[in-house]
Design an enzyme around this catalytic site. Structure first.
Site, PDB file in Angstrom:
ATOM      1  N   TYR A 175      -4.697  19.856   3.540  1.00 49.72           N
ATOM      2  CA  TYR A 175      -5.120  18.467   3.839  1.00 49.72           C
ATOM      3  C   TYR A 175      -6.523  18.438   4.414  1.00 49.72           C
ATOM      4  CZ  TYR A 175      -0.152  17.066   3.588  1.00 49.72           C
ATOM      5  OH  TYR A 175       1.146  16.833   3.209  1.00 49.72           O
ATOM      6  N   LEU A 202       5.861   4.548   2.264  1.00 47.39           N
ATOM      7  CA  LEU A 202       5.280   3.240   1.937  1.00 47.39           C
ATOM      8  C   LEU A 202       4.859   3.173   0.472  1.00 47.39           C
ATOM      9  CD1 LEU A 202       3.054   2.700   5.118  1.00 47.39           C
ATOM     10  CD2 LEU A 202       5.341   1.800   4.653  1.00 47.39           C
ATOM     11  N   ALA A 203       5.326   4.138  -0.323  1.00 46.43           N
ATOM     12  CA  ALA A 203       4.901   4.202  -1.729  1.00 46.43           C
ATOM     13  C   ALA A 203       3.376   4.107  -1.811  1.00 46.43           C
ATOM     14  CB  ALA A 203       5.597   3.126  -2.560  1.00 46.43           C
ATOM     15  N   GLY A 218       1.290   2.843   0.088  1.00 47.87           N
ATOM     16  CA  GLY A 218       0.706   1.585   0.562  1.00 47.87           C
ATOM     17  C   GLY A 218       1.287   0.369  -0.143  1.00 47.87           C
ATOM     18  N   LEU A 235       4.296  -0.692  -0.323  1.00 49.82           N
ATOM     19  CA  LEU A 235       5.323  -1.382   0.469  1.00 49.82           C
ATOM     20  C   LEU A 235       4.774  -2.018   1.746  1.00 49.82           C
ATOM     21  CD1 LEU A 235       8.239   1.176  -0.142  1.00 49.82           C
ATOM     22  CD2 LEU A 235       7.948  -1.085  -1.193  1.00 49.82           C
ATOM     23  N   GLY A 240       2.819  -4.488   1.251  1.00 51.12           N
ATOM     24  CA  GLY A 240       2.673  -5.846   0.737  1.00 51.12           C
ATOM     25  C   GLY A 240       1.234  -6.227   0.423  1.00 51.12           C
ATOM     26  N   LYS A 241       0.296  -5.282   0.589  1.00 49.86           N
ATOM     27  CA  LYS A 241      -1.110  -5.677   0.376  1.00 49.86           C
ATOM     28  C   LYS A 241      -1.519  -5.656  -1.095  1.00 49.86           C
ATOM     29  CE  LYS A 241      -3.189  -1.144   1.467  1.00 49.86           C
ATOM     30  NZ  LYS A 241      -4.069  -0.453   2.414  1.00 49.86           N
TER      31      LYS A 241
END
Ligand SMILES: NC(=O)c1ccc[n+]([C@@H]2O[C@H](COP(=O)([O-])OP(=O)(O)OC[C@H]3O[C@@H](n4cnc5c(N)ncnc54)[C@H](OP(=O)(O)O)[C@@H]3O)[C@@H](O)[C@H]2O)c1
Length: 309
Positions: free
Chosen positions: A51, A207-208, A210, A212, A214-215
């Site tokens: 990373y 959050l998949a 991002g 999930l 909702g953005k």
């Protein structure tokens, strides 16, 4: 706090993912995110030697965490996890690779031990027993406390656990794999192995990437290296249906969709602590809130129904 498998590792129910450190979060922001996470009660930090090598050509995440722990003097209060097996020049799980990689990780992290050392991805070219034997030596030397398996198929995980049992080698205590409301493949086979063997699941992509939060919405442009992969769920009826119910539940509870997505994941059988990352302190807040949110059986059922493929 929750226990990892049958170990004495006691962790906050949301692990802090750190592949953003040096990538979409600079050093100052990374320190601020870690400060906010620990001030909010978090103690479980997930990194890897790779990373974010793809962005910086170095292991910036481990370096930042090491510098931050040295500054804060808080190593003892953390459950620190890192991984071996995917870094350029140190790929795979052969004894020689693990030996070199662990020393490099310990040096970058500025610590004498790793609480949870992950085999980052299965290595079909190295016998499972050789990898476990090397982990055994590291545990005996005090460099590693426990080991986990990431990105293993169910049969290979079961096989590794069988070998560990038969040859008195260390058992993997946890599994790290993708799992979220729109990617539920973990439930097919892996979950049974994790449950039967009393491991912990610490899923990533909670959050998949991002989606999930909702953005992502039709016509909206999100400035993120994750955007292409995250936005693809908008193109499926399944993705839109899942998001719609998630946003509805979040609205009713007056919290962010990200909070509900992680609370749903944390409530699933075998899941000990979803791992999620934040590029800044503002993004972190809804993730931390998931540790407090208890969804009702009805809310869990609604999310479960909506997210069935
Ligand atoms: N074992 C493995 O092979 C493996 C693989 C991948 C990841 N991981 C681990 O899992 C961790 C989490 O994975 P991930 O970060 O890729 O997936 P994720 O948790 O599904 O997505 C996190 C991303 O969503 C966006 N986000 C988070 N909170 C937000 C908020 N409140 N509002 C808006 N956007 C928000 C951010 O990206 P943007 O700001 O860029 O949109 C953030 O980096 C990693 O850091 C790593 O530790 C492990």
């Amino acid at each position: 706090m929750r226990s990892i498998g049958t170990t004495d590792l006691s962790v906050f129910p949301i692990a802090l993912g750190t592949n953003v450190f040096g990538w979409t979060a600079d050093k100052e922001t990374s320190f601020a995110v870690m400060d906010a996470y620990t001030e909010g009660g978090g103690n479980f930090i997930d990194t890897a030697d790779v990373y974010p090598y793809w962005a910086t050509r170095e292991s910036t995440s481990e370096v930042f965490i090491g510098e931050w722990m040295a500054k804060r003097g808080n190593r003892d209060s953390l459950v620190l996890a890192t991984k071996v097996g995917m870094l350029e020049g140190h790929k795979g799980l052969s004894p020689a690779t693990i030996r070199t990689a662990v020393e490099n990780s310990l040096r970058r992290l500025g610590t004498e031990w790793i609480d949870l050392y992950w085999a980052h991805v299965d290595d079909h070219d190295t016998p499972l027993a050789e990898t476990l034997d090397t982990f055994d030596a590291l545990i005996r030397e005090g460099k590693v406390r426990h080991v986990g398996a990431s990105n293993y198929a169910a049969d290979r995980l079961a096989e590794a656990l069988r070998i560990a049992e038969e040859e008195a080698l260390p058992r993997y205590v946890a599994l790290q794999q993708p799992y979220n409301l729109v990617e539920r493949g973990y439930e097919d086979e892996l979950r049974d192995v994790v449950a039967r063997e009393r491991l912990s699941s610490t899923p990533y992509f909670g959050l998949a990437r991002g989606f999930l939060t909702g953005k992502y919405a039709p016509g909206t442009v999100v400035d993120s290296p994750r955007a292409e992969q995250a936005a693809k769920y908008l193109h499926t009826e399944h993705g839109r249906r899942t998001l719609e119910e998630l946003v509805r539940v979040a609205g009713e509870r007056e919290v962010q969709p990200a909070t509900v997505a992680l609370a749903w994941l944390a409530a699933q059988p075998t899941v000990t602590a979803p791992i999620s990352s934040a590029r800044d302190v503002a993004q972190l807040a809804p993730l931390m809130a998931a540790a407090e949110l208890v969804l009702s059986p009805d809310e869990l059922r609604r999310l479960d129904d909506a997210s069935q493929a």
